[in-house]
Write a protein that holds these residues in place. Structure first.
Motif, PDB file in Angstrom:
ATOM      1  N   ASP A  78      58.320-113.663 -34.327  1.00  0.00           N
ATOM      2  CA  ASP A  78      59.132-112.532 -34.768  1.00  0.00           C
ATOM      3  C   ASP A  78      60.245-113.023 -35.680  1.00  0.00           C
ATOM      4  O   ASP A  78      61.365-113.281 -35.246  1.00  0.00           O
ATOM      5  CB  ASP A  78      59.710-111.792 -33.562  1.00  0.00           C
ATOM      6  CG  ASP A  78      60.508-110.562 -33.943  1.00  0.00           C
ATOM      7  OD1 ASP A  78      60.573-110.222 -35.149  1.00  0.00           O
ATOM      8  OD2 ASP A  78      61.076-109.943 -33.029  1.00  0.00           O
ATOM      9  N   TRP A  79      59.941-113.154 -36.947  1.00  0.00           N
ATOM     10  CA  TRP A  79      60.878-113.666 -37.933  1.00  0.00           C
ATOM     11  C   TRP A  79      62.036-112.712 -38.192  1.00  0.00           C
ATOM     12  O   TRP A  79      63.035-113.092 -38.784  1.00  0.00           O
ATOM     13  CB  TRP A  79      60.153-114.005 -39.233  1.00  0.00           C
ATOM     14  CG  TRP A  79      59.393-112.861 -39.832  1.00  0.00           C
ATOM     15  CD1 TRP A  79      58.158-112.409 -39.453  1.00  0.00           C
ATOM     16  CD2 TRP A  79      59.816-112.021 -40.884  1.00  0.00           C
ATOM     17  NE1 TRP A  79      57.794-111.324 -40.215  1.00  0.00           N
ATOM     18  CE2 TRP A  79      58.798-111.068 -41.108  1.00  0.00           C
ATOM     19  CE3 TRP A  79      60.967-111.977 -41.677  1.00  0.00           C
ATOM     20  CZ2 TRP A  79      58.890-110.088 -42.086  1.00  0.00           C
ATOM     21  CZ3 TRP A  79      61.055-111.003 -42.648  1.00  0.00           C
ATOM     22  CH2 TRP A  79      60.017-110.075 -42.845  1.00  0.00           C
ATOM     23  N   GLN A  80      61.924-111.463 -37.725  1.00  0.00           N
ATOM     24  CA  GLN A  80      62.998-110.482 -37.910  1.00  0.00           C
ATOM     25  C   GLN A  80      63.796-110.245 -36.627  1.00  0.00           C
ATOM     26  O   GLN A  80      64.594-109.322 -36.563  1.00  0.00           O
ATOM     27  CB  GLN A  80      62.408-109.160 -38.389  1.00  0.00           C
ATOM     28  CG  GLN A  80      61.777-109.262 -39.749  1.00  0.00           C
ATOM     29  CD  GLN A  80      61.115-107.965 -40.176  1.00  0.00           C
ATOM     30  OE1 GLN A  80      60.451-107.307 -39.381  1.00  0.00           O
ATOM     31  NE2 GLN A  80      61.314-107.594 -41.428  1.00  0.00           N
ATOM     32  N   SER A  94      68.510-118.842 -42.212  1.00  0.00           N
ATOM     33  CA  SER A  94      67.496-118.736 -43.263  1.00  0.00           C
ATOM     34  C   SER A  94      66.286-119.621 -42.953  1.00  0.00           C
ATOM     35  O   SER A  94      65.133-119.184 -43.061  1.00  0.00           O
ATOM     36  CB  SER A  94      68.116-119.115 -44.607  1.00  0.00           C
ATOM     37  OG  SER A  94      67.156-119.046 -45.623  1.00  0.00           O
ATOM     38  N   VAL A  95      66.533-120.864 -42.546  1.00  0.00           N
ATOM     39  CA  VAL A  95      65.446-121.790 -42.219  1.00  0.00           C
ATOM     40  C   VAL A  95      64.625-121.262 -41.046  1.00  0.00           C
ATOM     41  O   VAL A  95      63.388-121.273 -41.082  1.00  0.00           O
ATOM     42  CB  VAL A  95      65.996-123.203 -41.920  1.00  0.00           C
ATOM     43  CG1 VAL A  95      64.940-124.096 -41.285  1.00  0.00           C
ATOM     44  CG2 VAL A  95      66.542-123.836 -43.185  1.00  0.00           C
ATOM     45  N   LEU A  96      65.303-120.806 -40.016  1.00  0.00           N
ATOM     46  CA  LEU A  96      64.597-120.292 -38.836  1.00  0.00           C
ATOM     47  C   LEU A  96      63.742-119.081 -39.182  1.00  0.00           C
ATOM     48  O   LEU A  96      62.574-119.001 -38.777  1.00  0.00           O
ATOM     49  CB  LEU A  96      65.598-119.935 -37.732  1.00  0.00           C
ATOM     50  CG  LEU A  96      66.405-121.095 -37.154  1.00  0.00           C
ATOM     51  CD1 LEU A  96      67.484-120.580 -36.216  1.00  0.00           C
ATOM     52  CD2 LEU A  96      65.500-122.097 -36.448  1.00  0.00           C
ATOM     53  N   TRP A 176      81.117-118.939 -32.281  1.00  0.00           N
ATOM     54  CA  TRP A 176      80.623-120.181 -32.868  1.00  0.00           C
ATOM     55  C   TRP A 176      79.156-119.988 -33.192  1.00  0.00           C
ATOM     56  O   TRP A 176      78.397-119.460 -32.371  1.00  0.00           O
ATOM     57  CB  TRP A 176      80.818-121.342 -31.899  1.00  0.00           C
ATOM     58  CG  TRP A 176      82.249-121.760 -31.777  1.00  0.00           C
ATOM     59  CD1 TRP A 176      83.199-121.206 -30.967  1.00  0.00           C
ATOM     60  CD2 TRP A 176      82.905-122.785 -32.520  1.00  0.00           C
ATOM     61  NE1 TRP A 176      84.400-121.842 -31.157  1.00  0.00           N
ATOM     62  CE2 TRP A 176      84.243-122.818 -32.098  1.00  0.00           C
ATOM     63  CE3 TRP A 176      82.486-123.692 -33.492  1.00  0.00           C
ATOM     64  CZ2 TRP A 176      85.170-123.718 -32.621  1.00  0.00           C
ATOM     65  CZ3 TRP A 176      83.405-124.593 -34.006  1.00  0.00           C
ATOM     66  CH2 TRP A 176      84.732-124.598 -33.568  1.00  0.00           C
ATOM     67  N   ARG A 177      78.737-120.417 -34.414  1.00  0.00           N
ATOM     68  CA  ARG A 177      77.344-120.287 -34.830  1.00  0.00           C
ATOM     69  C   ARG A 177      76.902-121.551 -35.555  1.00  0.00           C
ATOM     70  O   ARG A 177      77.677-122.167 -36.279  1.00  0.00           O
ATOM     71  CB  ARG A 177      77.164-119.082 -35.746  1.00  0.00           C
ATOM     72  CG  ARG A 177      77.309-117.759 -35.013  1.00  0.00           C
ATOM     73  CD  ARG A 177      76.816-116.615 -35.886  1.00  0.00           C
ATOM     74  NE  ARG A 177      76.860-115.362 -35.167  1.00  0.00           N
ATOM     75  CZ  ARG A 177      77.898-114.536 -35.163  1.00  0.00           C
ATOM     76  NH1 ARG A 177      78.980-114.830 -35.833  1.00  0.00           N
ATOM     77  NH2 ARG A 177      77.842-113.415 -34.487  1.00  0.00           N
ATOM     78  N   VAL A 178      75.618-121.876 -35.363  1.00  0.00           N
ATOM     79  CA  VAL A 178      75.035-123.002 -36.084  1.00  0.00           C
ATOM     80  C   VAL A 178      74.870-122.569 -37.536  1.00  0.00           C
ATOM     81  O   VAL A 178      74.274-121.519 -37.807  1.00  0.00           O
ATOM     82  CB  VAL A 178      73.681-123.406 -35.474  1.00  0.00           C
ATOM     83  CG1 VAL A 178      73.067-124.570 -36.252  1.00  0.00           C
ATOM     84  CG2 VAL A 178      73.837-123.760 -33.998  1.00  0.00           C
ATOM     85  N   THR A 179      75.410-123.347 -38.467  1.00  0.00           N
ATOM     86  CA  THR A 179      75.337-122.991 -39.883  1.00  0.00           C
ATOM     87  C   THR A 179      74.254-123.771 -40.623  1.00  0.00           C
ATOM     88  O   THR A 179      73.726-123.301 -41.626  1.00  0.00           O
ATOM     89  CB  THR A 179      76.682-123.224 -40.578  1.00  0.00           C
ATOM     90  OG1 THR A 179      77.083-124.580 -40.357  1.00  0.00           O
ATOM     91  CG2 THR A 179      77.741-122.267 -40.037  1.00  0.00           C
ATOM     92  N   ARG A 180      73.954-124.960 -40.136  1.00  0.00           N
ATOM     93  CA  ARG A 180      72.872-125.730 -40.730  1.00  0.00           C
ATOM     94  C   ARG A 180      72.431-126.812 -39.754  1.00  0.00           C
ATOM     95  O   ARG A 180      73.192-127.215 -38.869  1.00  0.00           O
ATOM     96  CB  ARG A 180      73.261-126.328 -42.072  1.00  0.00           C
ATOM     97  CG  ARG A 180      74.429-127.231 -42.059  1.00  0.00           C
ATOM     98  CD  ARG A 180      74.852-127.616 -43.465  1.00  0.00           C
ATOM     99  NE  ARG A 180      76.085-128.369 -43.389  1.00  0.00           N
ATOM    100  CZ  ARG A 180      76.396-129.347 -44.202  1.00  0.00           C
ATOM    101  NH1 ARG A 180      75.575-129.693 -45.161  1.00  0.00           N
ATOM    102  NH2 ARG A 180      77.540-129.972 -44.074  1.00  0.00           N
ATOM    103  N   PHE A 181      71.188-127.246 -39.941  1.00  0.00           N
ATOM    104  CA  PHE A 181      70.656-128.318 -39.112  1.00  0.00           C
ATOM    105  C   PHE A 181      69.535-129.017 -39.874  1.00  0.00           C
ATOM    106  O   PHE A 181      68.951-128.449 -40.792  1.00  0.00           O
ATOM    107  CB  PHE A 181      70.159-127.800 -37.756  1.00  0.00           C
ATOM    108  CG  PHE A 181      68.997-126.849 -37.846  1.00  0.00           C
ATOM    109  CD1 PHE A 181      67.688-127.320 -37.780  1.00  0.00           C
ATOM    110  CD2 PHE A 181      69.199-125.486 -38.007  1.00  0.00           C
ATOM    111  CE1 PHE A 181      66.608-126.444 -37.877  1.00  0.00           C
ATOM    112  CE2 PHE A 181      68.140-124.598 -38.097  1.00  0.00           C
ATOM    113  CZ  PHE A 181      66.830-125.086 -38.031  1.00  0.00           C
ATOM    114  N   ALA A 182      69.250-130.237 -39.474  1.00  0.00           N
ATOM    115  CA  ALA A 182      68.164-131.014 -40.065  1.00  0.00           C
ATOM    116  C   ALA A 182      67.373-131.637 -38.931  1.00  0.00           C
ATOM    117  O   ALA A 182      67.940-132.301 -38.054  1.00  0.00           O
ATOM    118  CB  ALA A 182      68.720-132.097 -40.980  1.00  0.00           C
TER     119      ALA A 182
END
Length: 189
Positions: A78-80, A94-96, A176-182
């Protein structure tokens, strides 16, 4: 008044008091002392935590929350899913969403959940934290992709451990939110 008589009376009174106390204990069949009536506070300690410790705790909670949300959304690709934005924003969101859309498009779903072991690498700035950097050795051994149409594994690749570096930021709404990850390759940690 005779001092001997007063002493004797005091001894008799003390003896009677002790005898009554022993009789009271024996009458309930217990040899243990009566329960204390001293009030004990059940309230936790109100020692305030530092802004740094608070930021660390909230950032780690957001990081864990993001992966829980992703694992749930991935069961149907469920990408939405509105839950994705609960703990992720910006590039991370965006990545998720793109990955889940690709899985949906390709007829894939995920089963299981990742096992995360994040640690805080740094907090910036130290006096009033707004950014927390996290390092994780995530185990995706039991979080694999399957064909939605027949339930067969999507490939023959086993899951494994992946090094993940993430940035978690304080949002304007105070969350607090994750903004980016690798995510690094399998076996990277």
């Amino acid at each position: 008044m005779n001092p001997r008589r007063n002493t004797r009376q005091m001894l008799v009174i003390t003896g009677v008091t002790l005898a009554l106390g022993v009789a009271a204990c024996a009458s309930n069949g217990s040899t243990s002392p009566a329960p204390s009536t001293t009030a004990v506070s059940s309230q936790p300690s109100t020692t305030p935590i530092s802004p740094v410790e608070s930021a660390k705790q909230q950032a780690l909670a957001a990081y864990h929350g993001m992966w829980q949300d992703v694992a749930e959304a991935a069961t149907t690709s469920d990408w939405q899913s509105p839950r994705l934005a609960d703990h992720a924003t910006g590039d991370a969101l965006s990545v998720l969403s793109r990955q889940l859309y690709a899985d949906h498009y390709n007829g894939l779903v995920s089963k299981g959940k990742p096992v995360n072991s994040p640690v805080v690498e740094s907090v910036e700035p130290s006096n009033e934290p707004k950014i927390v950097l996290i390092r994780d050795c995530s185990d995706a051994g039991d979080w694999l992709k399957y064909r939605a149409d027949n339930g067969q594994p999507a490939d023959d690749q086993p899951g494994g451990k992946h090094l993940i570096n993430a940035e978690v930021k304080l949002a304007v709404d105070g969350s607090w939110r994750v903004t980016r990850f690798a995510v690094q390759g399998t076996g990277s940690c």
